[in-house]
Design a protein around this motif. Sequence first.
Motif, PDB file in Angstrom:
ATOM      1  N   ASP A   1     100.226 113.364  15.295  1.00 43.48           N
ATOM      2  CA  ASP A   1     101.480 112.894  15.898  1.00 43.48           C
ATOM      3  C   ASP A   1     102.647 113.824  15.575  1.00 43.48           C
ATOM      4  N   GLY A   2     102.405 115.125  15.631  1.00 42.52           N
ATOM      5  CA  GLY A   2     103.474 116.084  15.421  1.00 42.52           C
ATOM      6  C   GLY A   2     103.718 116.461  13.976  1.00 42.52           C
ATOM      7  N   ALA A   3     103.023 115.824  13.042  1.00 38.59           N
ATOM      8  CA  ALA A   3     103.190 116.179  11.626  1.00 38.59           C
ATOM      9  C   ALA A   3     102.538 117.535  11.363  1.00 38.59           C
ATOM     10  N   THR A   4     102.988 118.194  10.303  1.00 40.19           N
ATOM     11  CA  THR A   4     102.462 119.529   9.996  1.00 40.19           C
ATOM     12  C   THR A   4     101.855 119.620   8.610  1.00 40.19           C
ATOM     13  N   ARG A   5     101.936 118.571   7.824  1.00 38.57           N
ATOM     14  CA  ARG A   5     101.440 118.634   6.448  1.00 38.57           C
ATOM     15  C   ARG A   5     100.192 117.778   6.279  1.00 38.57           C
ATOM     16  N   ILE A   6      99.271 118.297   5.489  1.00 38.37           N
ATOM     17  CA  ILE A   6      98.113 117.497   5.099  1.00 38.37           C
ATOM     18  C   ILE A   6      98.479 116.691   3.859  1.00 38.37           C
ATOM     19  N   ALA A   7      97.733 115.654   3.609  1.00 41.54           N
ATOM     20  CA  ALA A   7      97.984 114.805   2.432  1.00 41.54           C
ATOM     21  C   ALA A   7      96.661 114.308   1.883  1.00 41.54           C
TER      22      ALA A   7
ATOM     23  N   SER B   1      86.829 115.049   1.882  1.00 36.59           N
ATOM     24  CA  SER B   1      86.714 113.592   2.027  1.00 36.59           C
ATOM     25  C   SER B   1      87.977 112.860   1.574  1.00 36.59           C
ATOM     26  N   LEU B   2      88.881 113.578   0.876  1.00 40.20           N
ATOM     27  CA  LEU B   2      90.117 112.960   0.376  1.00 40.20           C
ATOM     28  C   LEU B   2      91.315 113.234   1.274  1.00 40.20           C
ATOM     29  N   LEU B   3      91.148 114.132   2.238  1.00 42.69           N
ATOM     30  CA  LEU B   3      92.303 114.607   3.002  1.00 42.69           C
ATOM     31  C   LEU B   3      92.624 113.727   4.203  1.00 42.69           C
ATOM     32  N   SER B   4      93.933 113.614   4.442  1.00 39.05           N
ATOM     33  CA  SER B   4      94.436 113.007   5.666  1.00 39.05           C
ATOM     34  C   SER B   4      95.089 114.130   6.463  1.00 39.05           C
ATOM     35  N   LEU B   5      94.529 114.456   7.622  1.00 35.23           N
ATOM     36  CA  LEU B   5      94.984 115.612   8.402  1.00 35.23           C
ATOM     37  C   LEU B   5      96.215 115.265   9.237  1.00 35.23           C
ATOM     38  N   PRO B   6      97.021 116.279   9.572  1.00 37.84           N
ATOM     39  CA  PRO B   6      98.245 116.034  10.342  1.00 37.84           C
ATOM     40  C   PRO B   6      97.935 115.460  11.730  1.00 37.84           C
TER      41      PRO B   6
END
Length: 245
Positions: A12-18, A5-10
């Motif tokens: 638009d070409g991004a490869t890292r989660i945040a 519930s805290l994650l922002s998934l990659p």
Amino acid sequence: WRLASLLSLPKDGATRIAIAGPGAEAYFEKLRKTVERNPVDAGFRLGKASLPQVVPAKDGIILDVPATAKALLAAAASPTQRVAQLAVRPVAAERTTAEAAAMGITGIVGTYATTYGGIPNRLYNVALVAKLIDDKLIAPGDTFSFNGTTGERNASTGFREAPVIINGELQTGICGGVCQVSTTTFNAAYEAGLQIDERWNHALYISHYPLARDATVNYPDQDLKFTNDTGKWLWLRTFVGSGSL
């Protein structure tokens, strides 16, 4: 599921989660309420023989959200180090202990006491307005205003009907009893030898005050004002008893 519930998934070409987004914001807002602590300015208390003592300042704590999110993400991605340590930063108090000690509040410069009685509403008003001016710090050269300190006094601010002097007659009105406090304050300032800038007498002589030593107030046109000309800070305290102020 909790981390998800805290994650922002990659995208638009991004490869890292945040750790970001509404879920993370709600989580950290809840965490702040548990972790954070507001700073407390250094102040004063009355010690032995009613002499002022400095109460030390206390630093606050603020949650460092970016650093905490980074640590949380690292622990989530690690197969072994599964504990994330919160990151916090200290927040200094505005008035430090040393600054309070340098304010020069070390002894009593003026006191005064008056006795009072009356209906319960009057006693209530006395206690209420005394509390509004209690613990007031007055800087060197500053002018204390009774009206400015209490703000407007009416039914919406908690005051009740009690006997007051209106057009030279004793009638019932809002804020009866307030002038007991303004008179006592005036006399304490007078005994301290402070510069009195504004004072109004009652329309009727009140026998339980010394002659010409009363001070009526009426918001906003009639005020009690005095200037701190001592060169040091002043600390105004009020004490309300069952029949004395």
